[in-house]
Write an enzyme that holds these catalytic residues in place. Sequence first.
Site, PDB file in Angstrom:
ATOM      1  N   HIS A  53       0.843  -1.196   0.000  1.00  0.00           N
ATOM      2  CA  HIS A  53       0.000   0.000   0.000  1.00  0.00           C
ATOM      3  C   HIS A  53       0.875   1.241   0.000  1.00  0.00           C
ATOM      4  O   HIS A  53       2.091   1.158   0.130  1.00  0.00           O
ATOM      5  CB  HIS A  53      -1.000  -0.022   1.162  1.00  0.00           C
ATOM      6  CG  HIS A  53      -0.383   0.089   2.531  1.00  0.00           C
ATOM      7  ND1 HIS A  53       0.408  -0.901   3.075  1.00  0.00           N
ATOM      8  CD2 HIS A  53      -0.447   1.076   3.473  1.00  0.00           C
ATOM      9  CE1 HIS A  53       0.793  -0.535   4.290  1.00  0.00           C
ATOM     10  NE2 HIS A  53       0.299   0.658   4.560  1.00  0.00           N
ATOM     11  N   HIS A  55       1.458   3.926   1.888  1.00  0.00           N
ATOM     12  CA  HIS A  55       2.014   4.706   3.001  1.00  0.00           C
ATOM     13  C   HIS A  55       3.539   4.801   2.907  1.00  0.00           C
ATOM     14  O   HIS A  55       4.212   3.816   2.577  1.00  0.00           O
ATOM     15  CB  HIS A  55       1.582   4.092   4.344  1.00  0.00           C
ATOM     16  CG  HIS A  55       0.147   4.378   4.676  1.00  0.00           C
ATOM     17  ND1 HIS A  55      -0.579   3.627   5.566  1.00  0.00           N
ATOM     18  CD2 HIS A  55      -0.695   5.343   4.218  1.00  0.00           C
ATOM     19  CE1 HIS A  55      -1.815   4.121   5.659  1.00  0.00           C
ATOM     20  NE2 HIS A  55      -1.908   5.155   4.846  1.00  0.00           N
ATOM     21  N   ASP A  57       5.954   4.772   4.959  1.00  0.00           N
ATOM     22  CA  ASP A  57       6.808   3.825   5.694  1.00  0.00           C
ATOM     23  C   ASP A  57       6.817   2.443   5.027  1.00  0.00           C
ATOM     24  O   ASP A  57       7.464   1.511   5.515  1.00  0.00           O
ATOM     25  CB  ASP A  57       6.392   3.723   7.177  1.00  0.00           C
ATOM     26  CG  ASP A  57       4.993   3.190   7.384  1.00  0.00           C
ATOM     27  OD1 ASP A  57       4.089   3.532   6.590  1.00  0.00           O
ATOM     28  OD2 ASP A  57       4.785   2.411   8.340  1.00  0.00           O
ATOM     29  N   HIS A  58       6.136   2.304   3.903  1.00  0.00           N
ATOM     30  CA  HIS A  58       6.164   1.053   3.125  1.00  0.00           C
ATOM     31  C   HIS A  58       6.763   1.244   1.726  1.00  0.00           C
ATOM     32  O   HIS A  58       7.215   0.275   1.125  1.00  0.00           O
ATOM     33  CB  HIS A  58       4.749   0.465   3.014  1.00  0.00           C
ATOM     34  CG  HIS A  58       4.215   0.026   4.344  1.00  0.00           C
ATOM     35  ND1 HIS A  58       4.106  -1.296   4.707  1.00  0.00           N
ATOM     36  CD2 HIS A  58       3.810   0.741   5.413  1.00  0.00           C
ATOM     37  CE1 HIS A  58       3.641  -1.369   5.957  1.00  0.00           C
ATOM     38  NE2 HIS A  58       3.448  -0.145   6.400  1.00  0.00           N
ATOM     39  N   HIS A 111      -7.497  -0.624   5.403  1.00  0.00           N
ATOM     40  CA  HIS A 111      -6.461   0.260   5.958  1.00  0.00           C
ATOM     41  C   HIS A 111      -6.222   1.405   4.977  1.00  0.00           C
ATOM     42  O   HIS A 111      -6.167   2.573   5.365  1.00  0.00           O
ATOM     43  CB  HIS A 111      -5.190  -0.560   6.178  1.00  0.00           C
ATOM     44  CG  HIS A 111      -4.010   0.225   6.661  1.00  0.00           C
ATOM     45  ND1 HIS A 111      -3.947   0.786   7.911  1.00  0.00           N
ATOM     46  CD2 HIS A 111      -2.837   0.543   6.048  1.00  0.00           C
ATOM     47  CE1 HIS A 111      -2.779   1.418   8.047  1.00  0.00           C
ATOM     48  NE2 HIS A 111      -2.090   1.289   6.928  1.00  0.00           N
ATOM     49  N   ASP A 128      -0.291  -3.738   6.249  1.00  0.00           N
ATOM     50  CA  ASP A 128      -0.929  -3.224   7.468  1.00  0.00           C
ATOM     51  C   ASP A 128      -2.405  -3.610   7.541  1.00  0.00           C
ATOM     52  O   ASP A 128      -3.229  -2.850   8.053  1.00  0.00           O
ATOM     53  CB  ASP A 128      -0.810  -1.688   7.526  1.00  0.00           C
ATOM     54  CG  ASP A 128       0.623  -1.244   7.763  1.00  0.00           C
ATOM     55  OD1 ASP A 128       1.497  -2.097   7.974  1.00  0.00           O
ATOM     56  OD2 ASP A 128       0.856  -0.018   7.746  1.00  0.00           O
ATOM     57  N   HIS A 166       4.457  -4.643  10.611  1.00  0.00           N
ATOM     58  CA  HIS A 166       4.987  -4.018  11.830  1.00  0.00           C
ATOM     59  C   HIS A 166       5.111  -5.026  12.971  1.00  0.00           C
ATOM     60  O   HIS A 166       4.355  -5.991  13.043  1.00  0.00           O
ATOM     61  CB  HIS A 166       4.047  -2.901  12.322  1.00  0.00           C
ATOM     62  CG  HIS A 166       4.018  -1.697  11.436  1.00  0.00           C
ATOM     63  ND1 HIS A 166       4.818  -0.600  11.632  1.00  0.00           N
ATOM     64  CD2 HIS A 166       3.270  -1.418  10.333  1.00  0.00           C
ATOM     65  CE1 HIS A 166       4.560   0.318  10.703  1.00  0.00           C
ATOM     66  NE2 HIS A 166       3.623  -0.159   9.900  1.00  0.00           N
TER      67      HIS A 166
HETATM   68 ZN   LIG Z   1       0.002   1.707   6.483  1.00  0.00          ZN
END
Ligand SMILES: [Zn+2]
Length: 254
Positions: A53, A55, A57-58, A111, A128, A166
């Site tokens: 996805h 985001h 941090d990915h 998400h 996530d 995570h």
């Molecule tokens: Zn995420």
Amino acid sequence: MLEVVPVKSFKDNYVWTLRKAMHAAVVDPGEAQPVLDYLAREKLELAAILATHHHPDHVGGIAQLLQKYRVPVYGPRNEPIATLTHPVSEGDTVTIAALGVSFLVLDIPGHTRAHIAYYGAGALFCGDTLFACGCGRLFEGTAEQMFKSLGKLRALPDDTKVYCGHEYTLANIGFARNVEPQNAALAARENRDRRLSEAGKPTLPSTMREEKATNPFLRCTEPAVVESVNKYLGTRVSDPVRVFPAIREWKNRS
Ligand SMILES: [Zn+2]
């Protein structure tokens, strides 16, 4: 056999790194440096990048990885990820020839709007959406979408290894224990995962079997879970479509 290694990133992200012989692929590289360091140390050549996805941090490390490695970048067709070369969605297959592995793409919105998972070689990379003993927050999708997405993952074989984005496991177990204080499998999981955590080891992957036995978000029809949710809500609901968002809201507030 495919080897899957966690490369730690940021505070609690894992960049799952698939490796075979001298080749590797990475899932959700939020930053490039830990991946570059790992590949150099292990003398691995990057063959592909997979994103679940949009985001940061990915996907934040993809552009820098592409400066060194010209490789295909797979990711959700309907999310804004500028670095994608191969947009994919439900039913598509991602084949990484260098690793001798193929993944089926599953749409699992909730998400984010078009979050996807990769399933293959007995492994699930679910970003996530499904967490060990928990699930992702609803940033762009509805509770109903997330419930359906989790149902899709829950239907995978019990021995599926679950690789999520995570290391949230212990906090998730703490909440799950509030929902199901009498769940013996959950208590056993807490003991084991606390020991792993104290030893500085990842609590992941888990298995779908274990998630089905301990993850409250996959247990919306369990009488003990329904009972707890009813206590929390102060009303009586039993339809899992209503139980699920109540657990999500309860967790957000806890
Ligand atoms: Zn995420």
